[in-house]
Scaffold this active site. Structure first.
Site, PDB file in Angstrom:
ATOM      1  N   HIS A  77     -10.002  -6.553   8.055  1.00 58.43           N
ATOM      2  CA  HIS A  77     -11.157  -6.125   8.054  1.00 58.43           C
ATOM      3  C   HIS A  77     -11.892  -7.211   8.968  1.00 58.43           C
ATOM      4  O   HIS A  77     -11.825  -8.125   8.826  1.00 58.43           O
ATOM      5  CB  HIS A  77     -11.842  -6.012   6.945  1.00 58.43           C
ATOM      6  CG  HIS A  77     -11.331  -4.838   5.778  1.00 58.43           C
ATOM      7  ND1 HIS A  77     -10.089  -4.966   5.074  1.00 58.43           N
ATOM      8  CD2 HIS A  77     -11.649  -3.852   5.889  1.00 58.43           C
ATOM      9  CE1 HIS A  77      -9.786  -4.073   4.522  1.00 58.43           C
ATOM     10  NE2 HIS A  77     -10.832  -3.202   4.797  1.00 58.43           N
ATOM     11  N   MET A 113      -6.431 -14.746   5.726  1.00 61.31           N
ATOM     12  CA  MET A 113      -5.841 -14.597   6.978  1.00 61.31           C
ATOM     13  C   MET A 113      -6.745 -15.411   8.146  1.00 61.31           C
ATOM     14  O   MET A 113      -6.075 -15.733   9.234  1.00 61.31           O
ATOM     15  CB  MET A 113      -5.728 -12.919   7.450  1.00 61.31           C
ATOM     16  CG  MET A 113      -4.903 -12.320   6.620  1.00 61.31           C
ATOM     17  SD  MET A 113      -3.239 -12.872   6.528  1.00 61.31           S
ATOM     18  CE  MET A 113      -2.504 -12.972   7.975  1.00 61.31           C
ATOM     19  N   ASP A 128      -0.546 -26.532  23.370  1.00 57.97           N
ATOM     20  CA  ASP A 128      -0.778 -26.197  24.911  1.00 57.97           C
ATOM     21  C   ASP A 128      -1.478 -27.582  25.506  1.00 57.97           C
ATOM     22  O   ASP A 128      -0.818 -27.783  26.895  1.00 57.97           O
ATOM     23  CB  ASP A 128      -1.810 -25.041  24.980  1.00 57.97           C
ATOM     24  CG  ASP A 128      -2.433 -24.779  26.497  1.00 57.97           C
ATOM     25  OD1 ASP A 128      -1.332 -24.560  27.176  1.00 57.97           O
ATOM     26  OD2 ASP A 128      -3.491 -24.791  26.690  1.00 57.97           O
TER      27      ASP A 128
END
EC number: 4.6.1.17
Length: 163
Positions: A77, A113, A128
């Site tokens: 959500h 999450m 990175d």
């Protein structure tokens, strides 16, 4: 058909309807780590990386990722997060950085999450920014450390031996 909340009676994927849930304060803390060479760790903490301040870039990326979790994970959500924190803990004895993220809100669904996504993207950002020095970095042990709030109550990962 199943007890999975994201599947209907025919096994089709669906987003869970949380409208009937109570609004409660929900907090989740996730952790992970990135292992690297001693030289890479020294570069990060010595601020000697060509691309800039690695940890501040990773912190910003983690916060941004937490806010965009619903765009990345299909059945999550979209949430109105009230707080996101991303912190880094050097472990020079093991040539690694531990990453911890906390997400919170007052809402109808959890923020696990979002915290996990923040840790993941913070680790990816470190990779990175440092890959020109160390392509062998290993991102691992991303897990939920704790969560509070909601119907399922409190979860503490240390029951399972995680830090």
């Amino acid at each position: 058909m199943t007890d999975f909340t994201h599947l209907d009676d025919q096994g089709r994927v669906r987003m869970v309807d949380v409208a009937g849930k109570d609004v409660t304060r929900r907090v989740a803390i996730a952790r992970g780590r990135i292992d690297m060479t001693a030289d890479t760790l020294d570069r990060i903490f010595g601020r000697n990386v060509k691309k800039g301040n690695v940890l501040e870039a990773a912190r910003i990326a983690g916060v941004m990722a937490a806010k965009r979790t619903a765009d990345l994970i299909p059945m999550c959500h979209p949430l109105n997060l009230t707080h996101v924190r991303v912190d880094f803990f050097p472990d020079p004895g093991h040539n690694r950085i531990e990453i911890e993220a906390e997400a919170s809100l007052a809402g109808r669904t959890g923020v696990e999450m979002e915290a996990l996504t923040a840790v993941s993207v913070a680790a990816l950002t470190i990779y990175d920014m440092c890959k020109s020095y160390d392509k062998g970095m290993i991102i691992s042990d991303i897990h939920l450390k704790s969560k509070t709030g909601g119907k399922s109550g409190t979860f503490l990962a240390d029951r399972y031996g995680h830090p």
